[in-house]
Design an enzyme around this catalytic site. Structure first.
Site, PDB file in Angstrom:
ATOM      1  CG  PHE A 139     -13.076  -0.372   1.845  1.00 18.80           C
ATOM      2  CD1 PHE A 139     -12.052  -0.533   2.759  1.00 18.80           C
ATOM      3  CD2 PHE A 139     -12.488   0.034   0.284  1.00 18.80           C
ATOM      4  CE1 PHE A 139     -11.184  -1.893   2.587  1.00 18.80           C
ATOM      5  CE2 PHE A 139     -11.456  -1.110  -0.279  1.00 18.80           C
ATOM      6  CZ  PHE A 139     -10.712  -1.851   1.029  1.00 18.80           C
ATOM      7  CG  ASP A 157      -1.944   1.955   2.734  1.00 18.34           C
ATOM      8  OD1 ASP A 157      -1.673   1.395   4.001  1.00 18.34           O
ATOM      9  OD2 ASP A 157      -2.004   1.175   1.843  1.00 18.34           O
ATOM     10  CG  ASP A 159      -4.928  -3.519  -2.561  1.00 21.10           C
ATOM     11  OD1 ASP A 159      -5.024  -3.394  -1.104  1.00 21.10           O
ATOM     12  OD2 ASP A 159      -6.143  -4.713  -2.501  1.00 21.10           O
ATOM     13  CG  ASP A 175      -8.654   1.050   9.687  1.00 15.61           C
ATOM     14  OD1 ASP A 175      -9.964   1.589  10.033  1.00 15.61           O
ATOM     15  OD2 ASP A 175      -9.231   0.184   8.507  1.00 15.61           O
ATOM     16  CE  LYS A 203     -10.604   3.885   6.249  1.00 18.84           C
ATOM     17  NZ  LYS A 203     -10.955   2.374   6.161  1.00 18.84           N
ATOM     18  N   GLY A 257       0.731  -0.914   0.455  1.00 20.46           N
ATOM     19  CA  GLY A 257       0.137   0.366  -0.005  1.00 20.46           C
ATOM     20  C   GLY A 257       1.022   1.586   0.045  1.00 20.46           C
ATOM     21  NE  ARG A 277      -1.967  -2.739  -4.531  1.00 17.59           N
ATOM     22  CZ  ARG A 277      -2.105  -3.364  -2.920  1.00 17.59           C
ATOM     23  NH1 ARG A 277      -2.717  -2.170  -2.311  1.00 17.59           N
ATOM     24  NH2 ARG A 277      -2.408  -4.261  -2.757  1.00 17.59           N
TER      25      ARG A 277
END
Ligand code: IMP
Ligand code: MG
Length: 173
Positions: free
Chosen positions: A146, A94, A153, A97, A125, A38, A159
């Site tokens: 999402f 990336d 991805d 979360d 997030k 990512g 991506r």
């Protein structure tokens, strides 16, 4: 799909973060470690925005998702990691979360006893975070949706998109 952050916004935030990191790490033995896959787009842009000497390394972390937006079991591959003793390490991913990927990767990096360890991500997030820390550096906070693009991805697609977009219900099939 709906564009959340366009190419220009990403570019200017990444350049600004690169300047901040160059000041922070000037004169220090910096190694930037990208978490595959990512981080690859952010890593390529960020290292060119950090105008002080540094080394670059890679590791792989994957929580198998397939056609799911919920993570499965986390697998970490450290085979490509350079020697990190006496290095100031910046881990780049990336997205932050739940934070569990970063937590597990940090624990493994710390076993090598680097001089210091910090983290930088494109997206955070914050509402979804389940660990008791956040990333040291982030470019954008986003809601708990999402998202894909700029390295992120869904089932290994998207991506390459130069922007960040959120996937709507009908895209997630
Ligand atoms: P965490 O362990 O929950 O923080 O998840 C981090 C990893 O899950 C990231 O490295 C991404 O690969 C993936 N991930 C989390 N949220 C998203 C998303 O919205 N889109 C794509 N991948 C995501
Ligand atoms: Mg990832």
């Amino acid at each position: 799909m709906k564009v959340l952050i366009d190419q220009n916004e990403i570019n200017s935030r990444v350049i600004a973060l690169g300047r901040e990191l160059a000041q922070e790490y000037q004169g220090r033995p910096l190694t930037i470690i990208g978490i595959l896959a990512g981080s690859l787009v952010l890593l390529a842009d960020l290292i060119r925005a950090i105008d002080v000497p540094h080394q670059v390394g890679l590791l792989q972390a994957s929580s198998y998702r397939g056609k799911s937006t919920k993570p499965g079991e986390l697998f970490v591959n450290l085979d490509y990691l350079p020697d990190l003793s006496e290095r100031d390490v910046l881990l780049v991913d990336d997205i932050f979360d739940t934070g569990k990927t970063m937590q597990k990767v940090m624990a493994q990096i710390n076993e090598q006893e680097p001089r210091s360890l910090k983290t930088a991500v494109l997206l955070w997030k914050e509402e979804a975070t389940e660990v008791d820390f956040g990333p040291d550096y982030h470019c954008f906070k986003i809601p708990d949706h999402f998202v894909v693009g700029y390295g992120l991805d869904f089932n290994n697609e998207y991506r390459h998109l130069p922007f960040i977009a959120s996937l709507e219900g009908s895209d997630l099939v």
